[in-house]
Design a protein around this motif. Structure first.
Motif, PDB file in Angstrom:
ATOM      1  N   LEU A  43       0.817  -1.211   0.000  1.00 61.64           N
ATOM      2  CA  LEU A  43       0.000   0.000   0.000  1.00 61.64           C
ATOM      3  C   LEU A  43       0.854   1.265   0.000  1.00 61.64           C
ATOM      4  CD1 LEU A  43      -2.996  -0.850   2.378  1.00 61.64           C
ATOM      5  CD2 LEU A  43      -2.847  -0.991  -0.114  1.00 61.64           C
ATOM      6  N   LEU A  44       2.150   1.103  -0.162  1.00 63.47           N
ATOM      7  CA  LEU A  44       3.056   2.236  -0.279  1.00 63.47           C
ATOM      8  C   LEU A  44       3.391   2.427  -1.744  1.00 63.47           C
ATOM      9  CD1 LEU A  44       4.816   4.368   1.187  1.00 63.47           C
ATOM     10  CD2 LEU A  44       6.633   2.639   1.256  1.00 63.47           C
ATOM     11  N   SER A  45       3.187   3.634  -2.239  1.00 60.92           N
ATOM     12  CA  SER A  45       3.488   3.927  -3.650  1.00 60.92           C
ATOM     13  C   SER A  45       4.993   3.954  -3.882  1.00 60.92           C
ATOM     14  CB  SER A  45       2.918   5.299  -4.031  1.00 60.92           C
ATOM     15  OG  SER A  45       1.542   5.324  -3.816  1.00 60.92           O
ATOM     16  N   GLY A  46       5.367   3.584  -5.095  1.00 67.41           N
ATOM     17  CA  GLY A  46       6.768   3.691  -5.498  1.00 67.41           C
ATOM     18  C   GLY A  46       7.713   2.736  -4.789  1.00 67.41           C
ATOM     19  N   VAL A  47       7.222   1.570  -4.422  1.00 69.34           N
ATOM     20  CA  VAL A  47       8.082   0.588  -3.765  1.00 69.34           C
ATOM     21  C   VAL A  47       9.011  -0.034  -4.810  1.00 69.34           C
ATOM     22  CG1 VAL A  47       8.102  -1.600  -2.499  1.00 69.34           C
ATOM     23  CG2 VAL A  47       6.370   0.093  -1.999  1.00 69.34           C
ATOM     24  N   ASP A  48      10.236  -0.256  -4.409  1.00 69.86           N
ATOM     25  CA  ASP A  48      11.240  -0.871  -5.279  1.00 69.86           C
ATOM     26  C   ASP A  48      10.727  -2.231  -5.767  1.00 69.86           C
ATOM     27  OD1 ASP A  48      13.540  -1.770  -6.505  1.00 69.86           O
ATOM     28  OD2 ASP A  48      14.738  -1.877  -4.668  1.00 69.86           O
ATOM     29  N   PRO A  49      10.828  -2.498  -7.083  1.00 63.22           N
ATOM     30  CA  PRO A  49      10.375  -3.786  -7.631  1.00 63.22           C
ATOM     31  C   PRO A  49      11.032  -5.005  -6.967  1.00 63.22           C
ATOM     32  CG  PRO A  49      10.836  -2.239  -9.402  1.00 63.22           C
ATOM     33  CD  PRO A  49      11.282  -1.588  -8.128  1.00 63.22           C
ATOM     34  N   ALA A  50      12.247  -4.847  -6.466  1.00 63.12           N
ATOM     35  CA  ALA A  50      12.917  -5.950  -5.767  1.00 63.12           C
ATOM     36  C   ALA A  50      12.171  -6.308  -4.489  1.00 63.12           C
ATOM     37  CB  ALA A  50      14.363  -5.579  -5.459  1.00 63.12           C
ATOM     38  N   ILE A  51      11.623  -5.318  -3.822  1.00 63.06           N
ATOM     39  CA  ILE A  51      10.840  -5.564  -2.603  1.00 63.06           C
ATOM     40  C   ILE A  51       9.546  -6.296  -2.957  1.00 63.06           C
ATOM     41  CG2 ILE A  51       9.495  -4.446  -0.765  1.00 63.06           C
ATOM     42  CD1 ILE A  51      11.750  -2.400  -0.519  1.00 63.06           C
ATOM     43  N   ILE A  52       8.900  -5.876  -4.039  1.00 61.60           N
ATOM     44  CA  ILE A  52       7.672  -6.545  -4.490  1.00 61.60           C
ATOM     45  C   ILE A  52       7.977  -8.006  -4.818  1.00 61.60           C
ATOM     46  CG2 ILE A  52       5.885  -6.600  -6.273  1.00 61.60           C
ATOM     47  CD1 ILE A  52       5.618  -4.242  -4.334  1.00 61.60           C
ATOM     48  N   GLU A  53       9.096  -8.253  -5.466  1.00 60.71           N
ATOM     49  CA  GLU A  53       9.495  -9.624  -5.795  1.00 60.71           C
ATOM     50  C   GLU A  53       9.754 -10.434  -4.530  1.00 60.71           C
ATOM     51  OE1 GLU A  53      13.121 -11.804  -8.150  1.00 60.71           O
ATOM     52  OE2 GLU A  53      12.437  -9.870  -8.917  1.00 60.71           O
TER      53      GLU A  53
END
Length: 168
Positions: free
Chosen positions: A91-101
């Protein structure tokens, strides 16, 4: 003590962790305007989920599970109707794609664990049913044998009786 909850476009607020985890999660849902039925969790800034939504953590004190004065990101966990863990959304905008992965990998591993546990339970149930069926079969066989033995002459008696019949 307190922690920082990050959400939206770099917004944050403080929450007190001196309460059961379930109360903390309800407070966060209310503050963010999320439905009570929504499944949420927190992750640290490296993307490590805290699995606060799992039953074993729900009544535990949040203070024991979360490091004080640390920042956490709110994540929504999506599950299918059969209980499978499908995805996680920050729910935080602009999160690093590595964190999403990293988040998705953890959800995938959680789903694998859930499937293994489900398989173990199903195997135990099947084994239990087989044991019960065998026990029932054994009881039935024993009863039949008893009936058969009760109606059939005893070998010892037959031997003696046979000897007497041959004498007559």
């Amino acid at each position: 003590m307190f922690i920082y909850i990050k959400h939206g476009d770099n917004n944050q607020f403080l929450v007190n962790t001196n309460c059961p985890t379930v109360v903390l999660m309800e407070c966060i849902k209310t503050r963010l305007g999320l439905a009570e039925s929504e499944l949420i969790d927190l992750c640290d800034e490296r993307g490590v989920l805290k699995f606060l939504f799992l039953p074993q953590n729900s009544q535990e004190s949040a203070r024991g599970l979360l490091k004080v004065k640390e920042s956490f990101i709110v994540c929504i966990i999506k599950r299918s109707s059969d209980g499978a863990y499908n995805s996680v959304t920050s729910l935080l905008s602009g999160v690093d794609p590595a964190i999403i992965e990293t988040l998705q990998t953890q959800i995938d591993n959680l789903e694998k664990t859930r499937l293994k546990q489900l398989h173990i339970v199903e195997t135990r149930m099947a084994t239990s049913e087989e044991i019960n069926a065998q026990a029932l079969s054994t009881k039935t066989t024993k009863k039949r044998k008893k009936v058969t033995h009760a109606n059939a002459p005893d070998e010892e008696v037959q031997r003696h009786t046979g000897d007497r019949k041959s004498r007559n």
